[in-house]
Write an enzyme that holds these catalytic residues in place. Structure first.
Site, PDB file in Angstrom:
ATOM      1  N   GLY A  62       0.924  -1.171   0.012  1.00  0.00           N
ATOM      2  CA  GLY A  62       0.041   0.066   0.186  1.00  0.00           C
ATOM      3  C   GLY A  62       0.905   1.293  -0.064  1.00  0.00           C
ATOM      4  O   GLY A  62       1.891   1.162   0.489  1.00  0.00           O
ATOM      5  N   GLN A  67       2.755  10.193   1.290  1.00  0.00           N
ATOM      6  CA  GLN A  67       4.010   9.592   1.130  1.00  0.00           C
ATOM      7  C   GLN A  67       4.928   9.783   0.269  1.00  0.00           C
ATOM      8  O   GLN A  67       6.127   9.646   0.118  1.00  0.00           O
ATOM      9  CB  GLN A  67       3.752   7.984   1.326  1.00  0.00           C
ATOM     10  CG  GLN A  67       3.209   7.549   2.668  1.00  0.00           C
ATOM     11  CD  GLN A  67       3.221   6.240   2.675  1.00  0.00           C
ATOM     12  OE1 GLN A  67       2.321   5.369   2.009  1.00  0.00           O
ATOM     13  NE2 GLN A  67       4.096   5.218   3.270  1.00  0.00           N
ATOM     14  N   CYS A 111       5.844   0.085   7.184  1.00  0.00           N
ATOM     15  CA  CYS A 111       5.333   1.222   6.455  1.00  0.00           C
ATOM     16  C   CYS A 111       6.576   1.760   5.534  1.00  0.00           C
ATOM     17  O   CYS A 111       7.599   1.801   5.989  1.00  0.00           O
ATOM     18  CB  CYS A 111       4.922   2.381   7.367  1.00  0.00           C
ATOM     19  SG  CYS A 111       4.301   3.860   6.448  1.00  0.00           S
ATOM     20  N   LEU A 112       6.452   1.983   4.201  1.00  0.00           N
ATOM     21  CA  LEU A 112       7.312   2.371   3.475  1.00  0.00           C
ATOM     22  C   LEU A 112       8.128   3.828   3.914  1.00  0.00           C
ATOM     23  O   LEU A 112       9.115   4.147   3.366  1.00  0.00           O
ATOM     24  CB  LEU A 112       6.859   2.435   2.025  1.00  0.00           C
ATOM     25  CG  LEU A 112       6.418   1.285   1.224  1.00  0.00           C
ATOM     26  CD1 LEU A 112       5.771   1.400   0.104  1.00  0.00           C
ATOM     27  CD2 LEU A 112       7.462   0.030   1.140  1.00  0.00           C
ATOM     28  N   HIS A 153      -4.754   1.323   7.558  1.00  0.00           N
ATOM     29  CA  HIS A 153      -3.269   1.861   7.582  1.00  0.00           C
ATOM     30  C   HIS A 153      -3.315   3.003   6.584  1.00  0.00           C
ATOM     31  O   HIS A 153      -2.885   4.019   6.971  1.00  0.00           O
ATOM     32  CB  HIS A 153      -2.283   0.847   7.307  1.00  0.00           C
ATOM     33  CG  HIS A 153      -0.925   1.231   7.278  1.00  0.00           C
ATOM     34  ND1 HIS A 153       0.022   0.758   8.177  1.00  0.00           N
ATOM     35  CD2 HIS A 153      -0.239   2.067   6.406  1.00  0.00           C
ATOM     36  CE1 HIS A 153       1.350   1.509   7.913  1.00  0.00           C
ATOM     37  NE2 HIS A 153       0.986   2.066   7.070  1.00  0.00           N
ATOM     38  N   GLU A 154      -3.733   2.912   5.223  1.00  0.00           N
ATOM     39  CA  GLU A 154      -3.521   3.739   4.302  1.00  0.00           C
ATOM     40  C   GLU A 154      -4.484   5.061   4.555  1.00  0.00           C
ATOM     41  O   GLU A 154      -4.064   6.086   4.258  1.00  0.00           O
ATOM     42  CB  GLU A 154      -3.913   3.274   2.984  1.00  0.00           C
ATOM     43  CG  GLU A 154      -2.772   1.939   2.489  1.00  0.00           C
ATOM     44  CD  GLU A 154      -1.244   2.398   2.527  1.00  0.00           C
ATOM     45  OE1 GLU A 154      -0.915   3.690   2.416  1.00  0.00           O
ATOM     46  OE2 GLU A 154      -0.479   1.195   3.041  1.00  0.00           O
ATOM     47  N   HIS A 157      -3.013   7.411   6.746  1.00  0.00           N
ATOM     48  CA  HIS A 157      -2.234   8.386   6.259  1.00  0.00           C
ATOM     49  C   HIS A 157      -2.632   9.531   5.769  1.00  0.00           C
ATOM     50  O   HIS A 157      -2.147  10.623   5.980  1.00  0.00           O
ATOM     51  CB  HIS A 157      -1.284   7.633   5.147  1.00  0.00           C
ATOM     52  CG  HIS A 157      -0.051   6.636   5.354  1.00  0.00           C
ATOM     53  ND1 HIS A 157       1.107   7.181   5.947  1.00  0.00           N
ATOM     54  CD2 HIS A 157       0.270   5.566   5.314  1.00  0.00           C
ATOM     55  CE1 HIS A 157       1.878   6.393   6.148  1.00  0.00           C
ATOM     56  NE2 HIS A 157       1.482   5.313   5.846  1.00  0.00           N
TER      57      HIS A 157
HETATM   58 NI    NI Z   1       2.489   3.387   5.734  1.00  0.00          NI
END
Ligand code: NI
Length: 190
Positions: A62, A67, A111-112, A153-154, A157
């Site tokens: 995701g 991000q 998380c990226l 989670h997304e 963000h």
């Molecule tokens: Ni994330």
């Protein structure tokens, strides 16, 4: 090219998608509440394409627009994990949760924007989400398992919230300190 950077001029001309740099925590842009998307413009389509490309390249399941530094309500995901299964790239614009299960599930999340740090987060096991797709059509679907975790989670963000905000302060501060150190090291390496 230095530092193993990809040379965009060497890419095939047909490859319109490009990788976008992923912001690392701590970054003030990751703490902002994102604004709704009013119209699906060519810029939004290019953003979605780039984000999918960036997510698969990372690799991740995701990626949310903030991000990559775009403070708009859009995220992409693909939680197909089975070896050899067809991918399911999804683009969710202005997503909203319309229902959550009482049952919860705990997943080890990453998380990226917080590379190599993982922690267990408890969330509703199933959620219904409504969103607009890239054709401007309203969609609604119930997600379960990894899809439900990823979707929540997304969506977090887009509201300036990271998975570490679900943890206690000691664990959150520990991870944040590690990230500050990692960013300092990366800055030194250039
Ligand atoms: Ni994330």
């Amino acid at each position: 090219m230095a530092c193993g950077l990809r040379d965009p001029m060497a890419w095939p001309k047909s490859l319109a998608m490009s990788l976008r740099p992923i912001l690392l925590h701590p970054d003030p842009r990751l703490k902002k509440v994102c604004t709704a998307i009013e119209a699906i413009t060519p810029e939004i389509r290019a953003l979605a394409d780039d984000m999918l490309h960036t997510m698969y390249d990372a690799p991740g399941v995701g990626l949310a627009a903030p991000q990559v530094g775009v403070l708009k309500r859009l995220f992409v995901m693909d939680c197909v994990k089975e070896e050899g299964a067809a991918p399911r790239p999804m683009v969710l614009i202005n997503p909203e949760i319309t229902w959550v299960s009482d049952d919860t599930a705990a997943y080890e999340e990453g998380c990226l924007s917080i590379p190599e740090q993982y922690a267990e987060v408890t969330r509703p096991e199933r959620v219904r989400m409504r969103w607009t797709d890239l054709d401007g059509e309203a969609q609604e679907e119930e997600f379960t398992g990894l899809w439900a975790t990823c979707a929540q989670h997304e969506l977090d963000h887009l509201n300036g919230k990271l998975f570490i905000d679900h943890l206690g302060p000691i664990k959150r501060q520990l991870i944040t300190r590690r990230m500050v150190k990692l960013k300092r090291e990366r800055a030194r390496e250039g």
